[in-house]
Design a protein around this motif. Structure first.
Motif, PDB file in Angstrom:
ATOM      1  N   TYR A   1      10.089  45.888  35.881  1.00  0.00           N
ATOM      2  CA  TYR A   1       9.260  45.628  34.700  1.00  0.00           C
ATOM      3  C   TYR A   1       8.656  46.936  34.171  1.00  0.00           C
ATOM      4  CZ  TYR A   1       5.761  43.508  31.644  1.00  0.00           C
ATOM      5  OH  TYR A   1       5.001  43.150  30.556  1.00  0.00           O
ATOM      6  N   VAL A   2       8.157  47.765  35.084  1.00  0.00           N
ATOM      7  CA  VAL A   2       7.573  49.054  34.679  1.00  0.00           C
ATOM      8  C   VAL A   2       8.635  49.952  34.057  1.00  0.00           C
ATOM      9  CG1 VAL A   2       6.495  51.184  35.505  1.00  0.00           C
ATOM     10  CG2 VAL A   2       5.703  48.970  36.344  1.00  0.00           C
ATOM     11  N   LEU A   3       9.830  49.982  34.660  1.00  0.00           N
ATOM     12  CA  LEU A   3      10.910  50.802  34.108  1.00  0.00           C
ATOM     13  C   LEU A   3      11.287  50.341  32.703  1.00  0.00           C
ATOM     14  CD1 LEU A   3      13.186  51.130  37.277  1.00  0.00           C
ATOM     15  CD2 LEU A   3      11.844  52.950  36.216  1.00  0.00           C
ATOM     16  N   ASP A   4      11.366  49.016  32.498  1.00  0.00           N
ATOM     17  CA  ASP A   4      11.692  48.480  31.170  1.00  0.00           C
ATOM     18  C   ASP A   4      10.590  48.819  30.169  1.00  0.00           C
ATOM     19  OD1 ASP A   4      14.072  47.434  32.042  1.00  0.00           O
ATOM     20  OD2 ASP A   4      13.286  45.407  32.387  1.00  0.00           O
ATOM     21  N   LEU A   5       9.338  48.749  30.625  1.00  0.00           N
ATOM     22  CA  LEU A   5       8.218  49.059  29.743  1.00  0.00           C
ATOM     23  C   LEU A   5       8.259  50.517  29.291  1.00  0.00           C
ATOM     24  CD1 LEU A   5       5.567  48.120  28.444  1.00  0.00           C
ATOM     25  CD2 LEU A   5       4.401  48.738  30.575  1.00  0.00           C
ATOM     26  N   LEU A   6       8.572  51.412  30.209  1.00  0.00           N
ATOM     27  CA  LEU A   6       8.661  52.833  29.866  1.00  0.00           C
ATOM     28  C   LEU A   6       9.820  53.078  28.898  1.00  0.00           C
ATOM     29  CD1 LEU A   6       7.986  54.391  33.393  1.00  0.00           C
ATOM     30  CD2 LEU A   6       6.462  54.464  31.425  1.00  0.00           C
ATOM     31  N   ARG A   7      10.948  52.409  29.159  1.00  0.00           N
ATOM     32  CA  ARG A   7      12.105  52.569  28.269  1.00  0.00           C
ATOM     33  C   ARG A   7      11.805  52.029  26.869  1.00  0.00           C
ATOM     34  NH1 ARG A   7      15.148  50.141  32.561  1.00  0.00           N
ATOM     35  NH2 ARG A   7      16.141  51.701  33.890  1.00  0.00           N
ATOM     36  N   ALA A   8      11.205  50.859  26.813  1.00  0.00           N
ATOM     37  CA  ALA A   8      10.960  50.212  25.528  1.00  0.00           C
ATOM     38  C   ALA A   8      10.068  51.045  24.629  1.00  0.00           C
ATOM     39  CB  ALA A   8      10.325  48.833  25.764  1.00  0.00           C
ATOM     40  N   ASN A   9       9.190  51.778  25.220  1.00  0.00           N
ATOM     41  CA  ASN A   9       8.277  52.624  24.442  1.00  0.00           C
ATOM     42  C   ASN A   9       8.805  54.015  24.237  1.00  0.00           C
ATOM     43  OD1 ASN A   9       5.558  51.050  23.941  1.00  0.00           O
ATOM     44  ND2 ASN A   9       6.216  50.516  26.009  1.00  0.00           N
TER      45      ASN A   9
END
Length: 425
Positions: free
Chosen positions: A412-420
Motif C-alpha cells: 500500500y505504501v509503495l503504491d501510494l508513493l508511486r501514485a504521487n
C-alpha cells in the motif's frame, strides 16, 4: 571545554553533501567510461617522495607541507597532491607487469598549509586522473577530453581551457636562459618571492599574481620549443580541433611543480575571480624514472572539489537532494517496534528510505520529527493496530489517512508513493 574545527578545514553535512556526492559520482562515472580504474593511496607518505617529485624549491615543499616525525624517527608528510603517490604505487606494486598504458583515477583529501580563503583550504579534496605509459599527443588529447567530459557532466558552462607547452629538458634550457636575462633587467621591480624564485625556481616567475604585467611581457615558451616538442604540441592541438574541444593558448601558462614537461593545461571558471582555476594538469615524462622506476612517460590532471562546488553555485546549478526520509514509522507501543522494523525492512528492500522511531515519544512529537525530515508517508502502529493486525498509513503531503491490514501495508505504501510520483519503485 568547547572544541572547534581546525582553521582551514570544513565540516561537510546536510544539503551540502548532495553536491559532494553528485561531483564524486560524476567523476567516477566519467573516468570509468574512459577506461580509468580507481586507485587509493595512503594519506601520508615519506617526505622524500614529495621533495624528489614536486621539487625542493617549490612553494609546496618550502612553505606548505604538513610534515612530522613519527615514533620511528621517520619524516612523514600528509600528501599535498596525488600524482607522486600514484606513481610511487605504480612502481612499488610492479604494475608495469600488467602492460601499458595504465589509467588511474583518485578522489580524496590533500593537505597544504596555505592562507585559508574561498576555494583554498588546508584540508582540501581532489579528483584526479593519471595515464601512465604513453608519450603520444593522443594521450594528452584523451586526458583533456576526459577533463572536458567531466566538467560538462556537472553542467558547467562558463569555463575556458588554456593550453601551452613548456618543452623538454633540452629546449627548456634555452628558454630559461632567455627568461633569466629578461627578469634580470626587471629584478628591482619584482616582489620578494619572485627574487627568491629567480634563483631557485625560475619558471614560477610567470605564475606570480603580483608581478603579472612583467610576466605578461616575458619571453614565451612556445618560441623556444625544439622540433620534437613543437611537433608533439601541434599534433595535440590538431586532435583537440578535430574533437571540437575549444581552447586558448596561454604562453605564460606553467605548472607549479617541477615534474611537468611538454603539454600543460588549465581550466578556469570566469565567475570565480582570483581562485578561478578549477582543473589543471599536464605531462610529467620523467617522474617514474625520478622515483626509481623505469623511464615511462605519463600525464594527468587534478581538480579541486571545493572549487568545482563554488563554480556550480556561481552558475546557480542545482543537484538532486538526497532524501533523508521517505517513510517514517511511528511507534506508539513498545510491542509494535518489531512490526515497524518488519515493514521498514520490506520497504528498504524496494529502495525506500525509512526512519523508525526508536525513542518513546508522544505521537505529535514523532510526527513533528517526521515533518522535519520531510517524510512523505507515516506508518503508525499503536496498541489498537496491534490488536487488529493493521497499521495506519498517513500521507503527510495530502494529509489523508487510511487503515490497512499489516500484510498489505508495504504494498500500500509503495503504491501510494508511486501514485504521487514521489518514488519510482
Amino acid at each position: 571545554m568547547k572544541y572547534e574545527r581546525i582553521k582551514g578545514t570544513n565540516d561537510i553535512f546536510g544539503p551540502e553533501i548532495s553536491y559532494w556526492n553528485f561531483i564524486e559520482t560524476k567523476a567516477r562515472k566519467t573516468s570509468e567510461l574512459f577506461g580509468y580504474g580507481e586507485i587509493r593511496t595512503p594519506i601520508f607518505e615519506s617526505t622524500e617522495l614529495f621533495i624528489r617529485s614536486v621539487g625542493e624549491e617549490t612553494d609546496i615543499v618550502q612553505k606548505e607541507m604538513y610534515t612530522f616525525v613519527d615514533k620511528g624517527g621517520r619524516s612523514l608528510t600528509l600528501r599535498p597532491e596525488g600524482t607522486a603517490p600514484t606513481i610511487r604505487a605504480f612502481i612499488e606494486n610492479s604494475m608495469i607487469n600488467s602492460g601499458l598504458p595504465q589509467r588511474f583515477y583518485y578522489i580524496g583529501p590533500m593537505f597544504r598549509y596555505e592562507r585559508p580563503q574561498a576555494g583554498r583550504l588546508r584540508q582540501f579534496h581532489q579528483f584526479g586522473v593519471e595515464l601512465v605509459g604513453s608519450a603520444e599527443p593522443s594521450a594528452d588529447a584523451e586526458v583533456l577530453q576526459l577533463a572536458k567530459a567531466f566538467l560538462d557532466s556537472l553542467n558547467l558552462r562558463k569555463y575556458k581551457i588554456y593550453v601551452n607547452s613548456i618543452g623538454c629538458q633540452k629546449c627548456r634550457a634555452h628558454y630559461k636562459s632567455a627568461l633569466k636575462q629578461y627578469y634580470a633587467e626587471h629584478y628591482e621591480e619584482i616582489c620578494d618571492d619572485c627574487k627568491r624564485r629567480f634563483e631557485t625556481n625560475l619558471m614560477r616567475l610567470l605564475d606570480c599574481k603580483k608581478d603579472f604585467e612583467i610576466a605578461q611581457r616575458a619571453p614565451k615558451t612556445l618560441e623556444y620549443l625544439c622540433d620534437d616538442c613543437k611537433r608533439h604540441y601541434d599534433q595535440f592541438k590538431s586532435i583537440l580541433v578535430a574533437l571540437k574541444v575549444s581552447f586558448e593558448e596561454d604562453g605564460n601558462l606553467v605548472r607549479g611543480l617541477d615534474y611537468y614537461n611538454r603539454t600543460v593545461f588549465e581550466v578556469k571558471h570566469e565567475l570565480l575571480g582570483a581562485q578561478s582555476t578549477i582543473l589543471a594538469g599536464g605531462r610529467y615524462d620523467g617522474l617514474c624514472r625520478e622515483l626509481g622506476g623505469a623511464d615511462i612517460p605519463a600525464l594527468g590532471f587534478a581538480s579541486g572539489i571545493e572549487r568545482l562546488l563554488l563554480a556550480m553555485k556561481s552558475e546557480e546549478l542545482q543537484v538532486p537532494q538526497q532524501s533523508q526520509c521517505d517513510v517514517y514509522a511511528v511507534v506508539l507501543e513498545s510491542n509494535a517496534l518489531v512490526r515497524a522494523f518488519e515493514i521498514a525492512t520490506t520497504l528498504r528492500n524496494h529502495g525506500v528510505v525509512v526512519v523508525t522511531e526508536i525513542n518513546s515519544r508522544p505521537v505529535k512529537v514523532q510526527l513533528k520529527h517526521a515533518n522535519r525530515l520531510k517524510a512523505l508517508v507515516a506508518v503508525i502502529i499503536g496498541e489498537d493496530e496491534l490488536s487488529k493486525g493493521t497499521v495506519q498509513v498517513k500521507d503527510l503531503v495530502n494529509q489523508n489517512q487510511s487503515e490497512v491490514e499489516f500484510e498489505y501495508a508495504s504494498d500500500y505504501v509503495l503504491d501510494l508513493l508511486r501514485a504521487n510520483g514521489r518514488k519510482n519503485q
